[in-house]
Design an enzyme around this catalytic site. Structure first.
Site, PDB file in Angstrom:
ATOM      1  CB  THR A   1      39.870  11.457  69.751  1.00 13.45           C
ATOM      2  OG1 THR A   1      38.170  11.653  69.923  1.00 13.45           O
ATOM      3  CG2 THR A   1      40.352  12.622  68.748  1.00 13.45           C
TER       4      THR A   1
ATOM      5  CG  ASP B   1      32.364   9.770  72.661  1.00 11.52           C
ATOM      6  OD1 ASP B   1      32.796  10.583  71.633  1.00 11.52           O
ATOM      7  OD2 ASP B   1      32.936   9.206  73.498  1.00 11.52           O
TER       8      ASP B   1
ATOM      9  CD  GLU C   1      34.362  13.697  74.060  1.00  8.63           C
ATOM     10  OE1 GLU C   1      34.146  12.708  73.022  1.00  8.63           O
ATOM     11  OE2 GLU C   1      35.531  13.936  74.507  1.00  8.63           O
TER      12      GLU C   1
ATOM     13  CG  ASP D   1      36.679  14.226  67.825  1.00 14.42           C
ATOM     14  OD1 ASP D   1      36.696  13.408  68.655  1.00 14.42           O
ATOM     15  OD2 ASP D   1      37.646  14.193  66.924  1.00 14.42           O
TER      16      ASP D   1
ATOM     17  CG  ASP E   1      33.677   8.160  76.959  1.00 14.82           C
ATOM     18  OD1 ASP E   1      33.755   8.117  75.777  1.00 14.82           O
ATOM     19  OD2 ASP E   1      34.163   8.848  77.927  1.00 14.82           O
TER      20      ASP E   1
ATOM     21  CB  ILE F   1      35.569  10.618  67.206  1.00 19.39           C
ATOM     22  CG1 ILE F   1      35.083  11.132  65.752  1.00 19.39           C
ATOM     23  CG2 ILE F   1      36.494   9.550  67.556  1.00 19.39           C
ATOM     24  CD1 ILE F   1      36.284  11.458  65.065  1.00 19.39           C
ATOM     25  CG  ASP F   2      34.492   6.320  72.801  1.00 23.08           C
ATOM     26  OD1 ASP F   2      35.039   6.885  73.500  1.00 23.08           O
ATOM     27  OD2 ASP F   2      34.174   4.728  72.994  1.00 23.08           O
TER      28      ASP F   2
HETATM   29  N1  LIG Z   1      42.139   9.277  82.197  1.00 24.52           N
HETATM   30  C1  LIG Z   1      41.115   8.755  81.505  1.00 24.52           C
HETATM   31  N2  LIG Z   1      40.732   7.366  82.107  1.00 24.52           N
HETATM   32  C2  LIG Z   1      39.742   6.853  81.708  1.00 24.52           C
HETATM   33  N3  LIG Z   1      39.091   7.263  80.393  1.00 24.52           N
HETATM   34  C3  LIG Z   1      39.474   8.408  79.874  1.00 24.52           C
HETATM   35  C4  LIG Z   1      40.629   8.996  80.230  1.00 24.52           C
HETATM   36  N4  LIG Z   1      41.096  10.098  79.415  1.00 24.52           N
HETATM   37  C5  LIG Z   1      39.977   9.956  78.496  1.00 24.52           C
HETATM   38  N5  LIG Z   1      39.292   9.067  78.869  1.00 24.52           N
HETATM   39  C6  LIG Z   1      38.046   8.556  78.002  1.00 24.52           C
HETATM   40  O1  LIG Z   1      38.441   7.146  77.282  1.00 24.52           O
HETATM   41  C7  LIG Z   1      37.999   7.114  76.097  1.00 24.52           C
HETATM   42  C8  LIG Z   1      38.561   6.388  75.099  1.00 24.52           C
HETATM   43  O2  LIG Z   1      37.899   5.010  75.364  1.00 24.52           O
HETATM   44  P1  LIG Z   1      38.921   3.815  75.699  1.00 24.52           P
HETATM   45  O3  LIG Z   1      39.695   4.042  76.758  1.00 24.52           O
HETATM   46  O4  LIG Z   1      37.858   2.693  75.648  1.00 24.52           O
HETATM   47  O5  LIG Z   1      39.861   3.742  74.509  1.00 24.52           O
HETATM   48  S1  LIG Z   1      41.475   3.726  74.489  1.00 24.52           S
HETATM   49  O6  LIG Z   1      41.557   2.253  74.255  1.00 24.52           O
HETATM   50  O7  LIG Z   1      42.211   3.993  75.752  1.00 24.52           O
HETATM   51  O8  LIG Z   1      41.792   4.626  73.285  1.00 24.52           O
HETATM   52  C9  LIG Z   1      37.782   8.608  75.589  1.00 24.52           C
HETATM   53  O9  LIG Z   1      36.842   8.817  74.870  1.00 24.52           O
HETATM   54  P2  LIG Z   1      37.225  10.194  73.554  1.00 24.52           P
HETATM   55  O10 LIG Z   1      37.456  11.116  74.475  1.00 24.52           O
HETATM   56  O11 LIG Z   1      35.726  10.134  73.247  1.00 24.52           O
HETATM   57  O12 LIG Z   1      38.206   9.485  72.533  1.00 24.52           O
HETATM   58  C10 LIG Z   1      37.810   9.407  76.769  1.00 24.52           C
HETATM   59  O13 LIG Z   1      36.525  10.005  77.303  1.00 24.52           O
HETATM   60 MG   LIG Z   2      34.745   8.730  74.079  1.00 22.84          MG
HETATM   61 MG   LIG Z   3      34.918  11.548  71.860  1.00 21.77          MG
HETATM   62 MG   LIG Z   4      37.478  13.340  73.800  1.00 20.80          MG
END
Ligand SMILES: Nc1ncnc2c1ncn2[C@@H]1O[C@H](COP(=O)(O)OS(=O)(=O)O)[C@@H](OP(=O)(O)O)[C@H]1O
Ligand SMILES: [Mg+2]
Ligand SMILES: [Mg+2]
Ligand SMILES: [Mg+2]
Length: 397
Positions: A187, A182, A119, A94, A334, A184-185
């Site tokens: 993670t 982002d 991020e 990331d 995101d 890494i979206d």
């Molecule tokens: N509690 C909660 N509710 C909703 N979303 C949240 C939550 N926590 C985190 N995130 C964000 O979700 C990003 C990951 O995307 P997704 O939800 O599409 O992926 S996943 O299928 O659930 O892994 C993830 O992105 P990354 O942190 O970049 O991985 C978060 O920004």
């Molecule tokens: Mg993300």
């Molecule tokens: Mg991310």
């Molecule tokens: Mg993250």
């Protein structure tokens, strides 16, 4: 007719397509326009604004960041994973991806004023106990730059890496241009060896004008039928879109460019839908109730990250439903890149009440309840089912 391209003197780094008659006057600052007809002509010309240079830089940055992430995912060690204050994971990949994208954008577009909403930040990396991690990130960034034959850059120091990461602290907003990243979206998906994306977009006056999604683990062929054997050469997609010009997908090695379109079905029963892999990120019971009302027969396709927007933009599925639990605030990184990738492929993304997504309010998307995405034809039925399911859920509490 597009006759020539010159720099817009008011907005550095943006190009305007101009006809020969207005080419001469615009090489002077706009302030010197005395003739209102000339001014009107320039205003008209700005409608066909091109972000080609920014798109080329964004594609390069996201592709190199994907290379860095692939290397880390192959050799993932527990020590490469930290936990942030909100207990979400963050990895050397990331940080490395954010440093690399930040560095490349600034280097490739020296004439642009640089603003990045991203991020991650360097706070944890500046702590004594993170010295080893910072060294590893710096090595990864330098190895990736060298692997691209970037011989004109001297290796980044650890301080350069920290500064590049912290360039992502911009607040964004409705004025000017801001990159949204982002690094890494998904993670959690990355750590599982599943889907993740490097998601990079550009805002201009609060609107998303280009987006790039690098999805290193997404097959180039549709994921609608999952049983086929996929060779590793056929995995790794780069989606990109510029406002007004459609959405394209190519292989991460730069070959096989194709224009993509969202699924054209008008029949909800035939539509399949995507949702988050993690139930913590999106309420699976709510999407299941919506799908039932629509008569959707296929089971949900659960994949991590904005790879969902990419897959949707090429018609692997028809609907994306996202309903975070109460209190969660969505961040612009995101969704910004995914939003334009789907919109330019013919889709629509709105909040659960049907309002357009507003990326001009800073780092957060302030929206009503959730995000829904589909083609234009499916939207009315989808919105109705969403509203009914939300009402039922509220009355059952
Ligand atoms: N509690 C909660 N509710 C909703 N979303 C949240 C939550 N926590 C985190 N995130 C964000 O979700 C990003 C990951 O995307 P997704 O939800 O599409 O992926 S996943 O299928 O659930 O892994 C993830 O992105 P990354 O942190 O970049 O991985 C978060 O920004
Ligand atoms: Mg993300
Ligand atoms: Mg991310
Ligand atoms: Mg993250």
């Amino acid at each position: 007719m597009v006759a020539s391209i010159v720099q817009n003197p008011l907005k550095l780094g943006t190009t305007l397509h101009l006809t020969p008659t207005i080419l001469a006057p615009i090489s002077r600052p706009l302030l010197f326009f005395s003739n209102p007809l000339q001014l009107r002509a320039v205003r008209r010309a700005s409608v066909s604004m091109s972000y080609d240079r920014q798109l080329a830089a964004a594609k390069k940055a996201a592709s190199l960041a994907a290379r860095l992430c692939q290397k880390v995912q192959k050799a993932l060690l527990q020590s490469d994973v930290q936990s942030k204050f909100d207990r979400t994971p963050v990895t050397v990949a990331d940080y490395g991806s954010q440093a690399l994208v930040s560095f490349i954008l600034e280097k490739e577009l020296p004439s642009m004023s640089f603003s990045l909403v991203a991020e991650e930040d360097s706070e944890d990396l500046r702590k004594e106990e993170a010295q080893g991690t910072l060294k590893r990130i710096t090595d990864l960034v330098n190895e990736t730059l060298a692997s691209d034959g970037m011989t004109d850059v001297s290796p980044l120091s650890e301080e350069d890496v920290l500064v590049a990461i912290d360039n992502g602290k911009s607040e964004g907003g409705p004025r000017g241009q801001h990159w949204v990243l982002d690094p890494i979206d998904g993670t959690k998906g990355f750590l599982r060896g599943d889907q993740y994306a490097i998601a990079l977009a550009l805002l201009d006056e609060g609107k998303v004008v280009l987006g790039v999604l690098a999805c290193p683990n997404l097959p180039l062929a549709s994921i609608a039928s999952r049983n086929q054997h996929i060779s590793k050469d056929d995995v790794g997609c780069l989606f990109y879109a510029q406002v007004g010009t459609g959405t394209y997908m190519q292989s991460l090695d730069g070959s096989r460019e194709t224009k993509v379109h969202v699924c054209a079905t008008e029949t909800p029963e035939e539509a399949s839908f995507f949702e988050s892999f993690e139930a913590e990120h999106s309420m699976h019971d709510l999407s299941s109730s919506i799908a039932k009302k629509l008569g959707v027969k296929a089971p949900p396709v659960r994949i991590d990250s904005q790879a969902k927007y990419g897959a949707l933009s090429r018609g692997d599925g028809a609907i994306y439903l996202r309903f975070p639990h109460k209190g969660y605030r969505e961040k612009i990184w995101d969704h910004a890149a995914g939003y334009i990738v789907v919109a330019e492929a013919g889709g629509v993304a709105t909040d659960a009440a049907g309002n357009p997504l507003d990326f001009s309010r800073g780092r957060y998307l302030d929206l009503d309840t959730g995000i829904i995405v589909a083609n234009q034809k499916l939207m009315p039925a989808l919105l109705k089912a969403v509203q009914e399911s939300l009402k039922e859920k509220a009355s059952s509490l």
